[in-house]
Design a protein around this motif. Structure first.
Motif, PDB file in Angstrom:
ATOM      1  N   VAL A  36       0.599  -1.535   0.203  1.00  0.00           N
ATOM      2  CA  VAL A  36       0.192  -0.310   0.044  1.00  0.00           C
ATOM      3  C   VAL A  36       0.967   0.726   0.238  1.00  0.00           C
ATOM      4  CG1 VAL A  36      -1.855   1.321   1.734  1.00  0.00           C
ATOM      5  CG2 VAL A  36      -1.279  -1.262   0.895  1.00  0.00           C
ATOM      6  N   LEU A  37       2.380   0.720   1.179  1.00  0.00           N
ATOM      7  CA  LEU A  37       2.987   2.689   0.674  1.00  0.00           C
ATOM      8  C   LEU A  37       3.288   2.612  -0.666  1.00  0.00           C
ATOM      9  CD1 LEU A  37       4.583   1.974   4.223  1.00  0.00           C
ATOM     10  CD2 LEU A  37       3.208   3.708   3.693  1.00  0.00           C
ATOM     11  N   VAL A  38       3.827   1.279  -1.613  1.00  0.00           N
ATOM     12  CA  VAL A  38       4.188   1.670  -2.715  1.00  0.00           C
ATOM     13  C   VAL A  38       3.319   2.609  -3.230  1.00  0.00           C
ATOM     14  CG1 VAL A  38       5.179   0.529  -4.729  1.00  0.00           C
ATOM     15  CG2 VAL A  38       6.055   0.215  -2.723  1.00  0.00           C
ATOM     16  N   LEU A  39       2.266   1.686  -3.404  1.00  0.00           N
ATOM     17  CA  LEU A  39       0.867   2.827  -4.611  1.00  0.00           C
ATOM     18  C   LEU A  39       1.086   4.231  -3.271  1.00  0.00           C
ATOM     19  CD1 LEU A  39      -0.944   1.889  -6.010  1.00  0.00           C
ATOM     20  CD2 LEU A  39      -2.168   1.734  -4.023  1.00  0.00           C
ATOM     21  N   VAL A  40       0.372   4.194  -2.750  1.00  0.00           N
ATOM     22  CA  VAL A  40       0.321   5.535  -1.988  1.00  0.00           C
ATOM     23  C   VAL A  40       1.641   7.488  -2.119  1.00  0.00           C
ATOM     24  CG1 VAL A  40      -0.383   7.256   0.377  1.00  0.00           C
ATOM     25  CG2 VAL A  40      -1.277   4.962  -0.137  1.00  0.00           C
ATOM     26  N   VAL A  41       2.524   6.421  -2.589  1.00  0.00           N
ATOM     27  CA  VAL A  41       3.483   7.304  -2.444  1.00  0.00           C
ATOM     28  C   VAL A  41       3.869   7.997  -3.899  1.00  0.00           C
ATOM     29  CG1 VAL A  41       6.456   6.982  -2.776  1.00  0.00           C
ATOM     30  CG2 VAL A  41       4.844   6.811   0.040  1.00  0.00           C
ATOM     31  N   ALA A  42       3.129   6.788  -5.035  1.00  0.00           N
ATOM     32  CA  ALA A  42       3.463   6.613  -5.776  1.00  0.00           C
ATOM     33  C   ALA A  42       2.680   7.677  -6.620  1.00  0.00           C
ATOM     34  CB  ALA A  42       3.151   5.651  -7.388  1.00  0.00           C
ATOM     35  N   VAL A  43       1.684   7.126  -5.907  1.00  0.00           N
ATOM     36  CA  VAL A  43      -0.486   8.253  -6.185  1.00  0.00           C
ATOM     37  C   VAL A  43       0.358   9.815  -5.611  1.00  0.00           C
ATOM     38  CG1 VAL A  43      -2.022   9.111  -5.418  1.00  0.00           C
ATOM     39  CG2 VAL A  43      -1.401   6.801  -6.304  1.00  0.00           C
ATOM     40  N   MET A  44       1.034   9.839  -4.914  1.00  0.00           N
ATOM     41  CA  MET A  44       1.711  11.276  -3.913  1.00  0.00           C
ATOM     42  C   MET A  44       2.731  12.146  -5.512  1.00  0.00           C
ATOM     43  SD  MET A  44       2.774  12.380  -0.439  1.00  0.00           S
ATOM     44  CE  MET A  44       4.008  10.941  -0.442  1.00  0.00           C
ATOM     45  N   VAL A  45       3.392  11.430  -5.459  1.00  0.00           N
ATOM     46  CA  VAL A  45       4.380  11.748  -5.915  1.00  0.00           C
ATOM     47  C   VAL A  45       3.597  12.678  -7.753  1.00  0.00           C
ATOM     48  CG1 VAL A  45       6.809  11.520  -7.569  1.00  0.00           C
ATOM     49  CG2 VAL A  45       6.896  10.832  -5.243  1.00  0.00           C
ATOM     50  N   ALA A  46       3.288  11.392  -8.164  1.00  0.00           N
ATOM     51  CA  ALA A  46       2.624  11.711  -9.145  1.00  0.00           C
ATOM     52  C   ALA A  46       1.668  12.941  -9.575  1.00  0.00           C
ATOM     53  CB  ALA A  46       1.632  10.593  -9.796  1.00  0.00           C
ATOM     54  N   VAL A  47       0.806  12.841  -7.744  1.00  0.00           N
ATOM     55  CA  VAL A  47      -0.303  14.010  -8.162  1.00  0.00           C
ATOM     56  C   VAL A  47       0.905  15.482  -7.911  1.00  0.00           C
ATOM     57  CG1 VAL A  47      -2.167  15.291  -6.436  1.00  0.00           C
ATOM     58  CG2 VAL A  47      -2.049  12.884  -7.532  1.00  0.00           C
ATOM     59  N   ASP A  65      -4.243  18.791  -3.859  1.00  0.00           N
ATOM     60  CA  ASP A  65      -3.633  19.637  -2.718  1.00  0.00           C
ATOM     61  C   ASP A  65      -4.701  18.772  -1.250  1.00  0.00           C
ATOM     62  OD1 ASP A  65      -1.746  21.307  -3.397  1.00  0.00           O
ATOM     63  OD2 ASP A  65      -2.518  23.223  -2.704  1.00  0.00           O
ATOM     64  N   GLU A  66      -5.624  18.266  -1.412  1.00  0.00           N
ATOM     65  CA  GLU A  66      -6.349  17.313  -0.039  1.00  0.00           C
ATOM     66  C   GLU A  66      -5.238  15.902  -1.007  1.00  0.00           C
ATOM     67  OE1 GLU A  66      -9.933  19.055   1.499  1.00  0.00           O
ATOM     68  OE2 GLU A  66     -10.295  18.372  -0.492  1.00  0.00           O
ATOM     69  N   ILE A  67      -5.370  15.396  -1.995  1.00  0.00           N
ATOM     70  CA  ILE A  67      -5.427  14.003  -1.878  1.00  0.00           C
ATOM     71  C   ILE A  67      -3.709  14.180  -1.913  1.00  0.00           C
ATOM     72  CG2 ILE A  67      -4.696  12.760  -4.064  1.00  0.00           C
ATOM     73  CD1 ILE A  67      -7.710  13.129  -3.801  1.00  0.00           C
ATOM     74  N   ALA A  68      -2.804  14.548  -2.241  1.00  0.00           N
ATOM     75  CA  ALA A  68      -1.494  14.277  -1.810  1.00  0.00           C
ATOM     76  C   ALA A  68      -1.175  14.637  -0.357  1.00  0.00           C
ATOM     77  CB  ALA A  68      -0.905  15.708  -2.098  1.00  0.00           C
ATOM     78  N   ARG A  69      -2.083  15.645   0.443  1.00  0.00           N
ATOM     79  CA  ARG A  69      -1.913  15.691   1.829  1.00  0.00           C
ATOM     80  C   ARG A  69      -2.390  14.673   2.997  1.00  0.00           C
ATOM     81  NH1 ARG A  69      -5.445  18.959   4.430  1.00  0.00           N
ATOM     82  NH2 ARG A  69      -5.456  20.107   2.805  1.00  0.00           N
ATOM     83  N   LEU A  70      -3.887  13.832   1.889  1.00  0.00           N
ATOM     84  CA  LEU A  70      -3.549  12.504   2.523  1.00  0.00           C
ATOM     85  C   LEU A  70      -3.073  11.958   2.194  1.00  0.00           C
ATOM     86  CD1 LEU A  70      -6.471  10.771   3.836  1.00  0.00           C
ATOM     87  CD2 LEU A  70      -7.393  10.332   1.392  1.00  0.00           C
ATOM     88  N   ALA A  71      -2.234  11.586   1.218  1.00  0.00           N
ATOM     89  CA  ALA A  71      -1.405  10.774   1.025  1.00  0.00           C
ATOM     90  C   ALA A  71       0.077  10.492   1.928  1.00  0.00           C
ATOM     91  CB  ALA A  71      -0.483  10.837  -0.080  1.00  0.00           C
ATOM     92  N   PHE A  72       0.196  11.707   1.883  1.00  0.00           N
ATOM     93  CA  PHE A  72       1.530  12.035   3.103  1.00  0.00           C
ATOM     94  C   PHE A  72       1.009  11.298   4.394  1.00  0.00           C
ATOM     95  CE2 PHE A  72       3.476  14.568   6.053  1.00  0.00           C
ATOM     96  CZ  PHE A  72       4.563  14.465   5.346  1.00  0.00           C
TER      97      PHE A  72
END
Length: 154
Positions: free
Chosen positions: A15-26, A45-52
């Motif tokens: 899950v962390l690999v996926l979430v970090v990839a989403v955060m970086v892409a966003v 901003d909200e999606i990146a903050r949620l991923a962080f």
């Protein structure tokens, strides 16, 4: 119990690999849109903050499992082995209790604010607390397992 915790750890890592990839892409897309195209992605901003937040709290659980969390063992290292082992177990038990309390309280807060919505995304703002609940609950389990494992440690 160790097999279950290992399985949970592998799942969290995936899950962390996926979430970090989403955060970086966003974040990358937001930077390109804002500075390259002079436009902004409203929900970025909200999606990146949620991923962080997800990365931080699930990462804590992984670090606890790997015993890579911060520990100050100066005083324990000067004690006799049996006393040092007892002190370590006491500290781990206290940390497990604290993590369980944080998980529980975060769950209560998430439930209370579940009907509140994020500003730019049609999601509950309670989603910001879900990784806190999961990360702290898994951390509490890993710390409790470490207390049991501390019995055989010299």
């Amino acid at each position: 119990m160790d097999r279950l915790l290992s399985l949970i750890d592998r799942g969290i890592r995936a899950v962390l690999v996926l979430v970090v990839a989403v955060m970086v892409a966003v974040v990358f897309a937001q930077v390109v849109a804002r500075y390259g195209l002079n436009a902004s992605i409203g929900w970025a901003d909200e999606i990146a903050r949620l991923a962080f937040v997800t990365t931080v709290f699930l990462g804590i659980a992984v670090a606890v499992r790997a015993r890579a969390h911060i520990a100050i063992e100066l005083a324990a290292a000067m004690l006799p082995a049996a006393v040092a082992r007892a002190v370590r177990r006491l500290v781990l038990a206290g940390a497990a209790a604290f993590a369980a309390i944080v998980a529980w309280q975060a769950g209560l807060i998430a439930a209370e604010q579940w009907d509140e919505r994020m500003i730019s995304v049609e999601l509950s703002s309670g989603w910001f607390l879900v990784p806190v609940v999961v990360g702290m609950a898994v951390s509490a389990l890993n710390l409790a397992a470490a207390v049991a494992g501390e019995r055989g440690r010299a």
